[in-house]
Design a protein around this motif. Sequence first.
Motif, PDB file in Angstrom:
ATOM      1  N   ASP A 135       0.681  -1.209  -0.246  1.00 38.60           N
ATOM      2  CA  ASP A 135       0.001  -0.193   0.013  1.00 38.60           C
ATOM      3  C   ASP A 135       0.690   1.390   0.027  1.00 38.60           C
ATOM      4  OD1 ASP A 135      -2.198  -1.667   0.042  1.00 38.60           O
ATOM      5  OD2 ASP A 135      -2.242  -1.586   2.193  1.00 38.60           O
ATOM      6  N   ILE A 136       1.874   1.251   0.599  1.00 40.50           N
ATOM      7  CA  ILE A 136       2.864   2.400   0.603  1.00 40.50           C
ATOM      8  C   ILE A 136       4.037   2.508  -0.242  1.00 40.50           C
ATOM      9  CG2 ILE A 136       2.204   2.671   2.975  1.00 40.50           C
ATOM     10  CD1 ILE A 136       4.879   1.804   3.880  1.00 40.50           C
ATOM     11  N   ARG A 137       4.384   1.457  -1.070  1.00 39.10           N
ATOM     12  CA  ARG A 137       5.461   1.153  -1.556  1.00 39.10           C
ATOM     13  C   ARG A 137       5.831   2.412  -2.847  1.00 39.10           C
ATOM     14  NH1 ARG A 137       7.702  -0.813  -6.540  1.00 39.10           N
ATOM     15  NH2 ARG A 137       9.562  -2.013  -6.315  1.00 39.10           N
ATOM     16  N   GLN A 138       4.740   2.632  -3.519  1.00 40.66           N
ATOM     17  CA  GLN A 138       4.759   3.680  -4.430  1.00 40.66           C
ATOM     18  C   GLN A 138       4.934   5.077  -3.780  1.00 40.66           C
ATOM     19  OE1 GLN A 138       4.865   3.222  -7.992  1.00 40.66           O
ATOM     20  NE2 GLN A 138       5.581   5.429  -7.923  1.00 40.66           N
ATOM     21  N   THR A 139       4.171   5.380  -2.622  1.00 38.15           N
ATOM     22  CA  THR A 139       4.709   6.473  -1.788  1.00 38.15           C
ATOM     23  C   THR A 139       5.993   6.755  -1.620  1.00 38.15           C
ATOM     24  OG1 THR A 139       2.424   6.330  -1.066  1.00 38.15           O
ATOM     25  CG2 THR A 139       3.976   7.757   0.362  1.00 38.15           C
ATOM     26  N   LEU A 140       6.668   5.737  -1.131  1.00 36.34           N
ATOM     27  CA  LEU A 140       8.009   5.766  -0.924  1.00 36.34           C
ATOM     28  C   LEU A 140       8.894   6.132  -2.358  1.00 36.34           C
ATOM     29  CD1 LEU A 140       8.196   2.679   1.716  1.00 36.34           C
ATOM     30  CD2 LEU A 140       7.712   5.106   2.264  1.00 36.34           C
ATOM     31  N   LEU A 141       8.463   5.391  -3.313  1.00 35.01           N
ATOM     32  CA  LEU A 141       9.275   5.630  -4.432  1.00 35.01           C
ATOM     33  C   LEU A 141       8.904   7.321  -4.907  1.00 35.01           C
ATOM     34  CD1 LEU A 141       8.445   2.510  -6.454  1.00 35.01           C
ATOM     35  CD2 LEU A 141      10.513   2.863  -4.956  1.00 35.01           C
ATOM     36  N   ASP A 142       7.912   7.735  -4.864  1.00 30.52           N
ATOM     37  CA  ASP A 142       7.623   9.005  -5.398  1.00 30.52           C
ATOM     38  C   ASP A 142       8.322  10.182  -4.484  1.00 30.52           C
ATOM     39  OD1 ASP A 142       5.856   7.943  -6.961  1.00 30.52           O
ATOM     40  OD2 ASP A 142       3.871   8.480  -5.807  1.00 30.52           O
ATOM     41  N   VAL A 143       8.429   9.847  -3.096  1.00 33.41           N
ATOM     42  CA  VAL A 143       9.031  11.051  -2.303  1.00 33.41           C
ATOM     43  C   VAL A 143      10.564  10.789  -2.509  1.00 33.41           C
ATOM     44  CG1 VAL A 143       9.788  11.219   0.092  1.00 33.41           C
ATOM     45  CG2 VAL A 143       7.366  10.755  -0.348  1.00 33.41           C
ATOM     46  N   HIS A 144      11.045   9.634  -2.843  1.00 34.01           N
ATOM     47  CA  HIS A 144      12.543   9.412  -3.155  1.00 34.01           C
ATOM     48  C   HIS A 144      12.929   9.966  -4.517  1.00 34.01           C
ATOM     49  CE1 HIS A 144      15.833   7.084  -5.169  1.00 34.01           C
ATOM     50  NE2 HIS A 144      16.501   7.122  -4.064  1.00 34.01           N
ATOM     51  N   ALA A 145      11.797   9.650  -5.527  1.00 29.96           N
ATOM     52  CA  ALA A 145      11.996  10.577  -6.809  1.00 29.96           C
ATOM     53  C   ALA A 145      12.371  12.080  -6.742  1.00 29.96           C
ATOM     54  CB  ALA A 145      10.908  10.148  -7.614  1.00 29.96           C
TER      55      ALA A 145
ATOM     56  N   VAL B 212      13.948  -0.748  -1.197  1.00 31.61           N
ATOM     57  CA  VAL B 212      12.366  -0.666  -0.338  1.00 31.61           C
ATOM     58  C   VAL B 212      11.910  -2.055  -0.341  1.00 31.61           C
ATOM     59  CG1 VAL B 212       9.948  -0.057  -0.606  1.00 31.61           C
ATOM     60  CG2 VAL B 212      11.750   1.413  -1.276  1.00 31.61           C
ATOM     61  N   ASP B 213      12.005  -2.818  -1.347  1.00 25.87           N
ATOM     62  CA  ASP B 213      11.520  -4.405  -1.303  1.00 25.87           C
ATOM     63  C   ASP B 213      12.500  -5.249  -0.454  1.00 25.87           C
ATOM     64  OD1 ASP B 213       9.639  -3.720  -3.077  1.00 25.87           O
ATOM     65  OD2 ASP B 213      10.892  -4.223  -4.884  1.00 25.87           O
ATOM     66  N   HIS B 214      13.585  -4.941  -0.335  1.00 26.55           N
ATOM     67  CA  HIS B 214      14.579  -5.587   0.496  1.00 26.55           C
ATOM     68  C   HIS B 214      14.196  -5.467   1.898  1.00 26.55           C
ATOM     69  CE1 HIS B 214      18.134  -7.284   2.264  1.00 26.55           C
ATOM     70  NE2 HIS B 214      18.305  -6.342   3.063  1.00 26.55           N
ATOM     71  N   TRP B 215      14.377  -4.123   2.365  1.00 29.63           N
ATOM     72  CA  TRP B 215      13.844  -3.825   3.711  1.00 29.63           C
ATOM     73  C   TRP B 215      12.301  -4.102   4.086  1.00 29.63           C
ATOM     74  CZ3 TRP B 215      17.353  -2.894   7.480  1.00 29.63           C
ATOM     75  CH2 TRP B 215      18.575  -2.889   7.250  1.00 29.63           C
ATOM     76  N   GLY B 216      11.591  -3.724   3.074  1.00 30.91           N
ATOM     77  CA  GLY B 216      10.141  -3.923   3.300  1.00 30.91           C
ATOM     78  C   GLY B 216       9.465  -5.390   3.309  1.00 30.91           C
ATOM     79  N   GLY B 217      10.502  -6.301   3.027  1.00 27.66           N
ATOM     80  CA  GLY B 217      10.205  -7.814   2.966  1.00 27.66           C
ATOM     81  C   GLY B 217      10.593  -8.336   4.270  1.00 27.66           C
TER      82      GLY B 217
ATOM     83  N   TYR C 224       2.867  13.212   6.562  1.00 24.84           N
ATOM     84  CA  TYR C 224       1.734  13.791   5.371  1.00 24.84           C
ATOM     85  C   TYR C 224       1.488  15.270   5.758  1.00 24.84           C
ATOM     86  CZ  TYR C 224       0.803   9.141   3.865  1.00 24.84           C
ATOM     87  OH  TYR C 224       1.094   7.611   3.464  1.00 24.84           O
ATOM     88  N   GLU C 225       1.403  16.075   4.847  1.00 27.96           N
ATOM     89  CA  GLU C 225       0.894  17.288   5.122  1.00 27.96           C
ATOM     90  C   GLU C 225      -0.432  17.485   4.099  1.00 27.96           C
ATOM     91  OE1 GLU C 225       1.838  22.040   4.695  1.00 27.96           O
ATOM     92  OE2 GLU C 225       1.931  20.680   3.047  1.00 27.96           O
ATOM     93  N   GLY C 226      -1.645  17.839   4.718  1.00 31.50           N
ATOM     94  CA  GLY C 226      -2.714  17.845   3.862  1.00 31.50           C
ATOM     95  C   GLY C 226      -2.944  16.719   3.023  1.00 31.50           C
ATOM     96  N   GLY C 227      -2.769  15.658   3.518  1.00 34.14           N
ATOM     97  CA  GLY C 227      -2.871  14.464   2.723  1.00 34.14           C
ATOM     98  C   GLY C 227      -1.513  13.963   1.828  1.00 34.14           C
ATOM     99  N   GLU C 228      -0.835  14.978   1.588  1.00 38.14           N
ATOM    100  CA  GLU C 228       0.346  14.725   0.691  1.00 38.14           C
ATOM    101  C   GLU C 228       1.523  14.073   1.313  1.00 38.14           C
ATOM    102  OE1 GLU C 228       0.626  14.809  -2.923  1.00 38.14           O
ATOM    103  OE2 GLU C 228      -1.688  14.976  -2.509  1.00 38.14           O
ATOM    104  N   PRO C 229       2.102  12.960   0.758  1.00 35.68           N
ATOM    105  CA  PRO C 229       3.351  12.394   1.611  1.00 35.68           C
ATOM    106  C   PRO C 229       4.569  13.421   1.466  1.00 35.68           C
ATOM    107  CG  PRO C 229       3.136  11.192  -0.385  1.00 35.68           C
ATOM    108  CD  PRO C 229       1.598  12.243  -0.355  1.00 35.68           C
ATOM    109  N   ILE C 230       5.286  13.926   2.530  1.00 38.03           N
ATOM    110  CA  ILE C 230       6.322  14.770   2.549  1.00 38.03           C
ATOM    111  C   ILE C 230       7.789  14.135   2.824  1.00 38.03           C
ATOM    112  CG2 ILE C 230       4.728  16.706   2.391  1.00 38.03           C
ATOM    113  CD1 ILE C 230       5.635  16.873   5.479  1.00 38.03           C
ATOM    114  N   GLY C 231       7.669  13.186   3.435  1.00 39.64           N
ATOM    115  CA  GLY C 231       8.853  12.304   4.056  1.00 39.64           C
ATOM    116  C   GLY C 231       8.744  11.143   4.518  1.00 39.64           C
ATOM    117  N   PHE C 232       9.744  10.261   4.779  1.00 37.89           N
ATOM    118  CA  PHE C 232       9.761   9.036   5.569  1.00 37.89           C
ATOM    119  C   PHE C 232      11.034   8.507   5.993  1.00 37.89           C
ATOM    120  CE2 PHE C 232      10.656   7.698   1.203  1.00 37.89           C
ATOM    121  CZ  PHE C 232      11.616   6.672   1.506  1.00 37.89           C
ATOM    122  N   THR C 233      10.582   7.620   6.963  1.00 35.29           N
ATOM    123  CA  THR C 233      11.861   6.730   7.547  1.00 35.29           C
ATOM    124  C   THR C 233      11.467   5.293   7.702  1.00 35.29           C
ATOM    125  OG1 THR C 233      13.674   6.768   9.311  1.00 35.29           O
ATOM    126  CG2 THR C 233      11.624   7.303   9.896  1.00 35.29           C
TER     127      THR C 233
END
Length: 181
Positions: free
Chosen positions: A23-33, A52-57, A67-76
């Motif tokens: 559910d969050i993979r694409q969000t992580l890829l988008d923030v990284h991009a 992402v797949d290695h650690w997420g697995g 998230y700010e206003g529903g938009e992802p702005i960062g992650f760890t």
Amino acid sequence: MEPRVTTAPAIELRRYGHNDLPDIRQTLLDVHADAYFERRHEEFVQRFPWFVDHWGGREGFACVVAYEGGEPIGFTYGAPGEPGREWWREYLTEEPADPSTFSVSELMLRPKWRKQGLGQRLHTALLADRPEALAVLTVDTKRPRLQALYEGWGYRKVGERQPFPDSPLYAVMLLNRTQTT
């Protein structure tokens, strides 16, 4: 006329685990991009989906997305160390009293959200309920200000490592979570 008061939208931190990765993979890829836009042509940067797949697995994978206003702005994100792998032997002369370790693999923010304290908020949220005594992360040795930032959070450099031929040389940073600073 009344003065106009503007308030910034609240930043929401959401926690995710191993089962949430689809559910969050694409969000992580988008923030990284966005975070690595200037370096997008580097092969090592282009391999981020594999990381992402290695650690997420990993079963103990944990992730916090801001998230700010529903938009992802960062992650760890990160995961507990592999049982039986004594990573610390490469860097420490004495075995820690409790060698359980959480590896913080990534912490990134979209450029406009940097230098506002959000990275530390994400980091604190990621480790908040972790049972491990130690946390470890790596930082590019060509980023001394970032290393100093992590030192301000209680980490100390214990060595250096280049995990892949095309990766940067990283400072290995250790946080003893059982000691108060």
